[in-house]
Design a protein around this motif. Structure first.
Motif, PDB file in Angstrom:
ATOM      1  N   ASN A 119     -10.502  -7.847  10.802  1.00 55.53           N
ATOM      2  CA  ASN A 119     -10.392  -9.185  10.215  1.00 55.53           C
ATOM      3  C   ASN A 119      -9.778  -9.183   8.813  1.00 55.53           C
ATOM      4  N   ILE A 120      -9.666  -8.006   8.182  1.00 53.36           N
ATOM      5  CA  ILE A 120      -9.019  -7.963   6.860  1.00 53.36           C
ATOM      6  C   ILE A 120      -7.670  -7.242   6.895  1.00 53.36           C
ATOM      7  N   TRP A 121      -7.229  -6.810   8.065  1.00 51.71           N
ATOM      8  CA  TRP A 121      -5.966  -6.079   8.151  1.00 51.71           C
ATOM      9  C   TRP A 121      -4.796  -6.859   7.561  1.00 51.71           C
ATOM     10  N   SER A 122      -4.740  -8.136   7.839  1.00 52.09           N
ATOM     11  CA  SER A 122      -3.585  -8.936   7.425  1.00 52.09           C
ATOM     12  C   SER A 122      -3.397  -8.948   5.917  1.00 52.09           C
ATOM     13  N   GLU A 123      -4.506  -8.971   5.176  1.00 54.30           N
ATOM     14  CA  GLU A 123      -4.421  -9.137   3.722  1.00 54.30           C
ATOM     15  C   GLU A 123      -4.656  -7.860   2.919  1.00 54.30           C
ATOM     16  N   ILE A 124      -5.387  -6.909   3.480  1.00 56.18           N
ATOM     17  CA  ILE A 124      -5.822  -5.787   2.645  1.00 56.18           C
ATOM     18  C   ILE A 124      -4.670  -4.889   2.209  1.00 56.18           C
ATOM     19  N   GLY A 125      -3.665  -4.717   3.064  1.00 52.30           N
ATOM     20  CA  GLY A 125      -2.539  -3.873   2.672  1.00 52.30           C
ATOM     21  C   GLY A 125      -1.826  -4.410   1.441  1.00 52.30           C
ATOM     22  N   MET A 126      -1.506  -5.712   1.457  1.00 52.44           N
ATOM     23  CA  MET A 126      -0.831  -6.296   0.295  1.00 52.44           C
ATOM     24  C   MET A 126      -1.758  -6.366  -0.906  1.00 52.44           C
ATOM     25  N   ALA A 127      -3.054  -6.554  -0.672  1.00 53.87           N
ATOM     26  CA  ALA A 127      -3.995  -6.581  -1.795  1.00 53.87           C
ATOM     27  C   ALA A 127      -4.011  -5.229  -2.512  1.00 53.87           C
ATOM     28  N   ILE A 128      -4.064  -4.149  -1.738  1.00 51.08           N
ATOM     29  CA  ILE A 128      -4.027  -2.812  -2.345  1.00 51.08           C
ATOM     30  C   ILE A 128      -2.672  -2.574  -3.001  1.00 51.08           C
ATOM     31  N   SER A 129      -1.608  -3.056  -2.356  1.00 55.72           N
ATOM     32  CA  SER A 129      -0.266  -2.900  -2.922  1.00 55.72           C
ATOM     33  C   SER A 129      -0.144  -3.621  -4.263  1.00 55.72           C
ATOM     34  N   PHE A 130      -0.634  -4.852  -4.328  1.00 53.73           N
ATOM     35  CA  PHE A 130      -0.585  -5.591  -5.597  1.00 53.73           C
ATOM     36  C   PHE A 130      -1.428  -4.893  -6.666  1.00 53.73           C
ATOM     37  N   LEU A 131      -2.581  -4.361  -6.267  1.00 56.52           N
ATOM     38  CA  LEU A 131      -3.400  -3.610  -7.220  1.00 56.52           C
ATOM     39  C   LEU A 131      -2.610  -2.422  -7.764  1.00 56.52           C
ATOM     40  N   GLY A 132      -1.880  -1.755  -6.872  1.00 48.24           N
ATOM     41  CA  GLY A 132      -1.075  -0.610  -7.284  1.00 48.24           C
ATOM     42  C   GLY A 132       0.093  -0.985  -8.173  1.00 48.24           C
ATOM     43  N   ARG A 133       0.668  -2.146  -7.932  1.00 48.54           N
ATOM     44  CA  ARG A 133       1.792  -2.607  -8.748  1.00 48.54           C
ATOM     45  C   ARG A 133       1.335  -3.021 -10.145  1.00 48.54           C
ATOM     46  N   GLU A 134       0.151  -3.634 -10.221  1.00 48.53           N
ATOM     47  CA  GLU A 134      -0.285  -4.243 -11.474  1.00 48.53           C
ATOM     48  C   GLU A 134      -1.235  -3.373 -12.296  1.00 48.53           C
ATOM     49  N   THR A 135      -2.117  -2.662 -11.629  1.00 45.38           N
ATOM     50  CA  THR A 135      -3.198  -1.974 -12.345  1.00 45.38           C
ATOM     51  C   THR A 135      -3.271  -0.485 -12.029  1.00 45.38           C
ATOM     52  N   CYS A 136      -3.322  -0.166 -10.748  1.00 43.82           N
ATOM     53  CA  CYS A 136      -3.493   1.228 -10.335  1.00 43.82           C
ATOM     54  C   CYS A 136      -2.128   1.903 -10.219  1.00 43.82           C
ATOM     55  N   ARG A 137      -1.442   1.923 -11.355  1.00 38.61           N
ATOM     56  CA  ARG A 137      -0.115   2.515 -11.450  1.00 38.61           C
ATOM     57  C   ARG A 137      -0.222   4.046 -11.340  1.00 38.61           C
ATOM     58  N   PRO A 138       0.907   4.759 -11.264  1.00 41.43           N
ATOM     59  CA  PRO A 138       0.807   6.224 -11.286  1.00 41.43           C
ATOM     60  C   PRO A 138      -0.059   6.717 -12.450  1.00 41.43           C
ATOM     61  N   LYS A 139       0.052   6.037 -13.603  1.00 43.79           N
ATOM     62  CA  LYS A 139      -0.899   6.251 -14.694  1.00 43.79           C
ATOM     63  C   LYS A 139      -1.800   5.018 -14.718  1.00 43.79           C
ATOM     64  N   PRO A 140      -2.958   5.078 -14.065  1.00 45.90           N
ATOM     65  CA  PRO A 140      -3.758   3.869 -13.826  1.00 45.90           C
ATOM     66  C   PRO A 140      -4.405   3.284 -15.074  1.00 45.90           C
ATOM     67  N   LYS A 141      -4.541   1.955 -15.050  1.00 46.27           N
ATOM     68  CA  LYS A 141      -5.227   1.232 -16.122  1.00 46.27           C
ATOM     69  C   LYS A 141      -6.649   0.923 -15.641  1.00 46.27           C
ATOM     70  N   CYS A 142      -7.460   1.966 -15.576  1.00 47.23           N
ATOM     71  CA  CYS A 142      -8.775   1.870 -14.941  1.00 47.23           C
ATOM     72  C   CYS A 142      -9.692   0.837 -15.591  1.00 47.23           C
ATOM     73  N   ILE A 143      -9.582   0.685 -16.895  1.00 40.08           N
ATOM     74  CA  ILE A 143     -10.468  -0.244 -17.600  1.00 40.08           C
ATOM     75  C   ILE A 143     -10.261  -1.675 -17.110  1.00 40.08           C
ATOM     76  N   GLU A 144      -9.047  -1.980 -16.643  1.00 34.13           N
ATOM     77  CA  GLU A 144      -8.737  -3.332 -16.186  1.00 34.13           C
ATOM     78  C   GLU A 144      -9.005  -3.529 -14.697  1.00 34.13           C
ATOM     79  N   CYS A 145      -9.371  -2.468 -13.993  1.00 32.15           N
ATOM     80  CA  CYS A 145      -9.400  -2.512 -12.531  1.00 32.15           C
ATOM     81  C   CYS A 145     -10.636  -3.219 -11.980  1.00 32.15           C
ATOM     82  N   LEU A 146     -10.402  -4.085 -11.008  1.00 36.24           N
ATOM     83  CA  LEU A 146     -11.483  -4.815 -10.355  1.00 36.24           C
ATOM     84  C   LEU A 146     -12.354  -3.908  -9.487  1.00 36.24           C
TER      85      LEU A 146
END
Length: 214
Positions: A174-201
């Protein structure tokens, strides 16, 4: 944390990013399914930003699949020379246009999309999500490949198909449709190769943060 277990309630753990990113449009700036298909193919091993830059003039020249089907490879290729692997991608897109001919004939199933040249499971999952069709898999782009193991959902792998398969075994459908892009957006915005952990949800449930940072 009981990592890599199907017993983990990952839907609950991932709820913060599902809430934040649910329904958020893909970064490719498409206007319809035809444009989405072409841009997804062009964006493989390239950046969304680059494809967004070349897209307006491309679609002004070729507003439909039919218009592409009526051109020749040299002319079409000349409009996408700034795209990585443009010669191969031009041939794929021209072949698709000549095969299905009309925008209305674009298939919107996993099997139909992956039968098209240049469309793999990742691309098909993006198209299905963006067109609000039932999910048949989980988007596993380069951000998901990096972030999902970092969070602790799955073990690390560079193989996008394996990452998708592993996620599908663990996460509820039931979360397949959204979870991939949600993780992708997290990776684009916060969990970068050098992650901004303090800001991470997801810091409180993240394997990396809880074992490598604190």
């Amino acid at each position: 944390m009981n990592l890599f277990s199907e017993d983990e309630d990952w839907e609950a753990k991932l709820k913060p990013i599902l809430r934040k990113y649910k329904g958020k449009k893909h970064p490719l700036e498409y206007q319809n399914t035809y444009q989405l298909l072409v841009m997804v193919i062009l964006s493989a091993q390239d950046s969304d930003a680059n494809i967004n830059t070349i897209a307006p003039k491309l679609f002004e020249k070729y507003p439909t699949l039919k218009s592409i089907s009526q051109t020749d490879i040299e002319t079409f290729t000349s409009h996408i020379t700034k795209v990585r692997n443009y010669t191969t991608k031009a041939q794929w897109i021209l072949d698709i246009a000549k095969t299905i001919k009309e925008d209305a004939n674009i298939p919107l199933t996993m099997s139909g999309l992956t039968a098209l040249k240049g469309v793999g499971r990742k691309s098909a999952n993006v198209i299905l999500r963006e067109t609000n069709k039932p999910a048949e898999g989980i988007i596993a782009d380069l951000h998901v490949i990096r972030v999902a193991p970092r969070i602790g959902i799955i073990k690390e792998s560079k193989d996008g198909n394996k990452v998708e398969k592993d996620l599908m075994q663990i996460l509820p459908k039931n979360i397949w449709s959204e979870i991939g892009m949600a993780i992708s957006f997290l990776g684009r915005e916060t969990c970068r190769p050098k992650p901004k952990c303090i800001e991470c949800l997801l810091a409180d449930i993240c394997l990396y943060y809880n074992t490598e940072v604190i």
